[in-house]
Design a protein around this motif. Structure first.
Motif, short mmCIF file in Angstrom:
data_model
loop_
_atom_site.label_atom_id
_atom_site.label_comp_id
_atom_site.label_asym_id
_atom_site.label_seq_id
_atom_site.Cartn_x
_atom_site.Cartn_y
_atom_site.Cartn_z
N ALA A 1 0.84 -1.35 0.19
CA ALA A 1 -0.55 0.20 0.85
C ALA A 1 1.14 1.41 -0.22
N TYR A 2 2.02 1.24 0.51
CA TYR A 2 2.44 2.42 0.89
C TYR A 2 3.66 2.51 -0.42
N ASP A 3 4.18 1.32 -1.29
CA ASP A 3 4.93 1.66 -2.29
C ASP A 3 3.61 1.74 -3.44
N ASN B 1 4.83 5.85 -4.86
CA ASN B 1 5.88 5.97 -5.96
C ASN B 1 4.53 5.19 -7.22
N ALA B 2 3.61 6.44 -6.77
CA ALA B 2 2.55 6.91 -7.48
C ALA B 2 3.19 6.96 -8.86
N SER B 3 4.00 7.37 -9.41
CA SER B 3 4.25 8.16 -10.59
C SER B 3 5.18 6.96 -11.54
N GLU B 4 5.23 5.87 -10.79
CA GLU B 4 5.87 4.74 -11.49
C GLU B 4 5.65 3.90 -12.19
N PHE C 1 -5.62 6.10 2.51
CA PHE C 1 -5.51 4.47 2.55
C PHE C 1 -4.68 4.77 3.64
N ALA C 2 -4.89 3.09 4.61
CA ALA C 2 -3.90 2.83 5.53
C ALA C 2 -3.34 1.98 5.78
N GLY D 1 2.35 -2.13 8.54
CA GLY D 1 3.58 -2.04 7.60
C GLY D 1 3.71 -0.95 7.26
N VAL D 2 5.64 -0.84 6.47
CA VAL D 2 6.22 0.03 6.60
C VAL D 2 6.46 1.16 5.51
#
Length: 315
Positions: free
Chosen positions: A198-200, A204-207, A220-221, A225-226
């Protein structure tokens, strides 16, 4: 979970440097704070668009023809992904008993942890769906719990293609076609390895060419996770800071972490990083430490929904 190669680390370091140079993404969506009553179970009629409130964004998918309410199993196909024939990807839904295609419903995409085998991942996705089902039924939203594709039960992530990010995009498209989804209120949650993913996806949405990113989500939640495990893998502290600082939205985030979870120090660091870069405690950032380890509970999922349901994606 499939990550940890030198290729991933190099890509992460290069992306961190690019974020410092490139700044915020173009055409970022906005975050809209919804009226307080929209999260109350008695006001589901308003939340689903039957009698919309002024100022509440609405982007219904107009999907129809999905299976009857309750526990539903669906599938999409991503050729070359995973070990099942044709790249078959399974997901598990809970559709509330009051569902009607005449109105648009919020959607939570729920990502399980890495249980050790693909067969175990199927059960983990079902358990994730079931854990969310009570909240979804009471509060009026649909839950989709995909099954990861990795042979060891983890998520297949970039670099390389196809990945589970392609499967998530296909699942979202399928659910939006089958059910009338309020696309301004799509939320992402992940536990453990699912939280790392989820973090990724957000940071890193542009990726990634996937709709589960900064532009399309309402919030998001993460539970246990880290950032360091995937989104900022291989980064220095400054590079991870730059990655978060460059995000175009302070996308609402809710964090849950156990007091005896080995990831606790990293989660605390993540909290401080988000606060330092514009998230607001008690508003766009919820942070909760609970007595326990690397786990989550249905009560925590209810608290997560209470935090995220207050927000929608605006244009």
């Amino acid at each position: 979970m499939k990550h940890g190669s030198d290729r991933v680390s190099i890509a992460r370091v290069l992306l961190g440097a690019l974020l410092v140079l490139s700044g915020p993404y173009a055409q970022a969506a906005t975050t809209v704070r919804l009226p307080g009553g929209i999260c109350a179970a008695d006001d589901t009629v308003f939340a689903t668009g039957f009698e919309p409130w002024a100022g509440v964004p609405s982007d219904p998918s107009q999907g129809s023809g999905g299976a009857a309410p309750g526990a539903v199993t669906g599938e999409v196909f991503v050729p070359g992904l995973g070990s099942e024939p044709g790249g078959r990807q399974v997901f598990h839904l809970h559709v509330p008993s009051g569902y009607s295609a005449a109105t648009a419903w919020p959607l939570v995409i729920a990502l399980h942890g890495a249980p050790g085998s693909h067969a175990a991942a199927v059960n983990a996705a079902k358990a994730t769906r079931n854990a969310w089902a009570g909240v979804a039924e009471a509060q009026g939203f649909i839950v989709a719990a995909p099954v990861s594709s990795g042979a060891a039960g983890g998520w297949i992530v970039p670099p390389g293609a196809p990945t589970d990010y392609d499967a998530l995009a296909a699942i979202l498209a399928r659910v939006a076609a089958d059910y009338n989804i309020e696309q301004s209120r799509i939320y992402l949650w992940g536990f453990s390895a699912g939280g790392h993913v989820a973090y990724d996806l957000v940071v890193n949405a542009s990726e990634y060419a996937t709709p589960l990113n900064q532009h399309d989500l309402a919030g998001f939640a993460v539970s246990a996770g880290v950032l360091a495990t995937l989104a900022c893998q291989g980064d220095t502290i400054m590079q991870c800071d730059a990655r978060v600082a460059a995000l175009p939205r302070r996308l609402p985030l809710d964090i849950h972490i156990g007091s005896s979870d080995p990831l606790l120090p990293y989660a605390r660091s993540d909290r401080e990083r988000f606060l330092a870069h514009g998230w607001q405690r008690g508003s766009t950032l919820g942070y909760h430490e609970f007595a326990g380890g690397h786990t989550y509970s249905a009560a925590q999922l209810g608290a997560t929904w209470a935090t995220l349901c207050r927000f929608a994606r605006g244009p």
